[in-house]
Design a protein around this motif. Structure first.
Motif, PDB file in Angstrom:
ATOM      1  N   HIS A   1     -99.114  89.639  17.640  1.00  0.00           N
ATOM      2  CA  HIS A   1     -98.451  88.332  17.685  1.00  0.00           C
ATOM      3  C   HIS A   1     -98.812  87.499  16.461  1.00  0.00           C
ATOM      4  N   LYS A   2    -100.064  87.609  16.007  1.00  0.00           N
ATOM      5  CA  LYS A   2    -100.466  86.909  14.783  1.00  0.00           C
ATOM      6  C   LYS A   2     -99.720  87.479  13.582  1.00  0.00           C
ATOM      7  N   TYR A   3     -99.521  88.810  13.590  1.00  0.00           N
ATOM      8  CA  TYR A   3     -98.786  89.446  12.485  1.00  0.00           C
ATOM      9  C   TYR A   3     -97.395  88.846  12.368  1.00  0.00           C
ATOM     10  N   PHE A   4     -96.681  88.809  13.505  1.00  0.00           N
ATOM     11  CA  PHE A   4     -95.309  88.312  13.461  1.00  0.00           C
ATOM     12  C   PHE A   4     -95.244  86.809  13.237  1.00  0.00           C
ATOM     13  N   ALA A   5     -96.321  86.099  13.559  1.00  0.00           N
ATOM     14  CA  ALA A   5     -96.354  84.655  13.319  1.00  0.00           C
ATOM     15  C   ALA A   5     -96.793  84.344  11.887  1.00  0.00           C
ATOM     16  N   GLY A   6     -97.269  85.360  11.180  1.00  0.00           N
ATOM     17  CA  GLY A   6     -97.685  85.172   9.803  1.00  0.00           C
ATOM     18  C   GLY A   6     -99.085  84.624   9.652  1.00  0.00           C
ATOM     19  N   SER A   7     -99.884  84.691  10.716  1.00  0.00           N
ATOM     20  CA  SER A   7    -101.259  84.176  10.645  1.00  0.00           C
ATOM     21  C   SER A   7    -102.218  85.233  10.164  1.00  0.00           C
TER      22      SER A   7
ATOM     23  N   ILE B   1     -89.881  93.268   6.966  1.00  0.00           N
ATOM     24  CA  ILE B   1     -88.555  93.687   6.488  1.00  0.00           C
ATOM     25  C   ILE B   1     -88.637  95.110   5.943  1.00  0.00           C
ATOM     26  N   VAL B   2     -89.667  95.385   5.132  1.00  0.00           N
ATOM     27  CA  VAL B   2     -89.849  96.734   4.582  1.00  0.00           C
ATOM     28  C   VAL B   2     -90.067  97.740   5.712  1.00  0.00           C
ATOM     29  N   LEU B   3     -90.917  97.400   6.685  1.00  0.00           N
ATOM     30  CA  LEU B   3     -91.166  98.307   7.813  1.00  0.00           C
ATOM     31  C   LEU B   3     -89.897  98.571   8.608  1.00  0.00           C
ATOM     32  N   HIS B   4     -89.083  97.558   8.791  1.00  0.00           N
ATOM     33  CA  HIS B   4     -87.823  97.704   9.527  1.00  0.00           C
ATOM     34  C   HIS B   4     -86.883  98.667   8.794  1.00  0.00           C
ATOM     35  N   GLU B   5     -86.735  98.490   7.492  1.00  0.00           N
ATOM     36  CA  GLU B   5     -85.851  99.377   6.726  1.00  0.00           C
ATOM     37  C   GLU B   5     -86.430 100.789   6.669  1.00  0.00           C
ATOM     38  N   LEU B   6     -87.755 100.909   6.540  1.00  0.00           N
ATOM     39  CA  LEU B   6     -88.404 102.220   6.586  1.00  0.00           C
ATOM     40  C   LEU B   6     -88.113 102.901   7.925  1.00  0.00           C
TER      41      LEU B   6
ATOM     42  N   THR C   1     -75.576 105.910  17.088  1.00  0.00           N
ATOM     43  CA  THR C   1     -76.664 106.873  17.079  1.00  0.00           C
ATOM     44  C   THR C   1     -77.443 106.760  18.382  1.00  0.00           C
ATOM     45  N   SER C   2     -77.769 107.894  18.998  1.00  0.00           N
ATOM     46  CA  SER C   2     -78.595 107.812  20.196  1.00  0.00           C
ATOM     47  C   SER C   2     -80.037 107.551  19.776  1.00  0.00           C
ATOM     48  N   ALA C   3     -80.715 106.730  20.550  1.00  0.00           N
ATOM     49  CA  ALA C   3     -82.068 106.321  20.207  1.00  0.00           C
ATOM     50  C   ALA C   3     -83.061 107.450  20.414  1.00  0.00           C
ATOM     51  N   ARG C   4     -83.901 107.655  19.426  1.00  0.00           N
ATOM     52  CA  ARG C   4     -84.987 108.620  19.510  1.00  0.00           C
ATOM     53  C   ARG C   4     -86.212 107.943  20.118  1.00  0.00           C
ATOM     54  N   PHE C   5     -86.387 106.672  19.807  1.00  0.00           N
ATOM     55  CA  PHE C   5     -87.495 105.884  20.313  1.00  0.00           C
ATOM     56  C   PHE C   5     -86.934 104.792  21.220  1.00  0.00           C
ATOM     57  N   THR C   6     -87.202 104.919  22.502  1.00  0.00           N
ATOM     58  CA  THR C   6     -86.611 103.981  23.457  1.00  0.00           C
ATOM     59  C   THR C   6     -87.575 102.899  23.912  1.00  0.00           C
TER      60      THR C   6
ATOM     61  N   CYS D   1     -79.548 101.065  17.265  1.00  0.00           N
ATOM     62  CA  CYS D   1     -80.287 101.356  16.033  1.00  0.00           C
ATOM     63  C   CYS D   1     -81.201 100.193  15.651  1.00  0.00           C
ATOM     64  N   GLU D   2     -80.729  98.979  15.805  1.00  0.00           N
ATOM     65  CA  GLU D   2     -81.548  97.815  15.464  1.00  0.00           C
ATOM     66  C   GLU D   2     -82.768  97.726  16.369  1.00  0.00           C
ATOM     67  N   ARG D   3     -82.580  97.973  17.660  1.00  0.00           N
ATOM     68  CA  ARG D   3     -83.712  97.939  18.597  1.00  0.00           C
ATOM     69  C   ARG D   3     -84.721  99.028  18.238  1.00  0.00           C
ATOM     70  N   GLU D   4     -84.217 100.217  17.944  1.00  0.00           N
ATOM     71  CA  GLU D   4     -85.097 101.321  17.595  1.00  0.00           C
ATOM     72  C   GLU D   4     -85.885 101.005  16.323  1.00  0.00           C
ATOM     73  N   ALA D   5     -85.222 100.456  15.326  1.00  0.00           N
ATOM     74  CA  ALA D   5     -85.902 100.112  14.076  1.00  0.00           C
ATOM     75  C   ALA D   5     -86.944  99.021  14.295  1.00  0.00           C
ATOM     76  N   GLU D   6     -86.639  98.035  15.121  1.00  0.00           N
ATOM     77  CA  GLU D   6     -87.606  96.977  15.406  1.00  0.00           C
ATOM     78  C   GLU D   6     -88.827  97.513  16.136  1.00  0.00           C
ATOM     79  N   LEU D   7     -88.611  98.396  17.111  1.00  0.00           N
ATOM     80  CA  LEU D   7     -89.736  98.974  17.851  1.00  0.00           C
ATOM     81  C   LEU D   7     -90.630  99.799  16.938  1.00  0.00           C
ATOM     82  N   LEU D   8     -90.023 100.646  16.104  1.00  0.00           N
ATOM     83  CA  LEU D   8     -90.818 101.476  15.209  1.00  0.00           C
ATOM     84  C   LEU D   8     -91.534 100.618  14.160  1.00  0.00           C
ATOM     85  N   ALA D   9     -90.858  99.603  13.647  1.00  0.00           N
ATOM     86  CA  ALA D   9     -91.499  98.692  12.692  1.00  0.00           C
ATOM     87  C   ALA D   9     -92.698  98.007  13.336  1.00  0.00           C
TER      88      ALA D   9
END
Length: 163
Positions: free
Chosen positions: A157-163, A81-86, A2-7, A127-135
């Motif tokens: 950064h605190k979000y991804f670290a779980g703080s 995980i939910v945001l990534h799948e969304l 799939t071509s990326a919509r969000f680069t 697709c994985e990069r696009e999903a990670e960026l949008l998440a």
């Protein structure tokens, strides 16, 4: 492929702002809003996914989308995980066609929607990069909303670290 919509993150942030979403305090609340906007339910269920294996899976069924999250995931990890799948759903990423596939996940037995149409759990790196960026952009918005209410910090950064 799939071509990326969000680069980049900037295009993702612009997209998130364009949705004019109500403030949301969790990925689950965002899924509820996106269900309304898309006029197609997005159900989130937790299940004992095999380890090693994916922490989240998107299943597109005839009448709804189901995001399955590893039941052992907690807090911000689970939300991400939910945001990534969304993000995969919103990007329209394709997956393997499995018309008769019915996973052995008890929570899906009670979720309405009919037979599974596609199971999306394996994507190319674009697709994985696009999903990670949008998440990440959705996570930033979540943090901004919480920060405005005095309940969080807008430091992603605190979000991804779980703080």
């Amino acid at each position: 492929m799939t071509s990326a919509r969000f680069t980049n993150i900037h295009s993702c942030r612009k997209y998130v702002r364009s949705l004019r979403l109500d403030p949301y305090a969790s990925a689950y609340e965002l899924c509820d809003q996106m269900s309304s906007l898309r006029d197609r339910p997005i159900r989130v269920v937790e299940a004992p996914l095999p380890i090693p294996g994916p922490m989240g899976v998107w299943i597109a069924r005839a009448r709804d989308d189901v995001v399955v999250v590893q039941e052992l995931a907690t807090g911000t990890h689970r939300d991400h995980i939910v945001l990534h799948e969304l993000a995969h759903i919103l990007c329209g990423h394709e997956g393997e066609q499995l018309p008769d596939y019915q996973p052995e996940i008890p929570a899906l037995e009670t979720a309405r929607g009919g037979p599974v149409g596609r199971l999306r759990s394996a994507y190319d790196s674009v697709c994985e990069r696009e999903a990670e960026l949008l998440a990440a952009a959705f996570a930033e918005q979540l943090l901004d909303d919480l920060d405005e209410e005095g309940e969080g910090s807008s430091d992603v950064h605190k979000y991804f670290a779980g703080s």
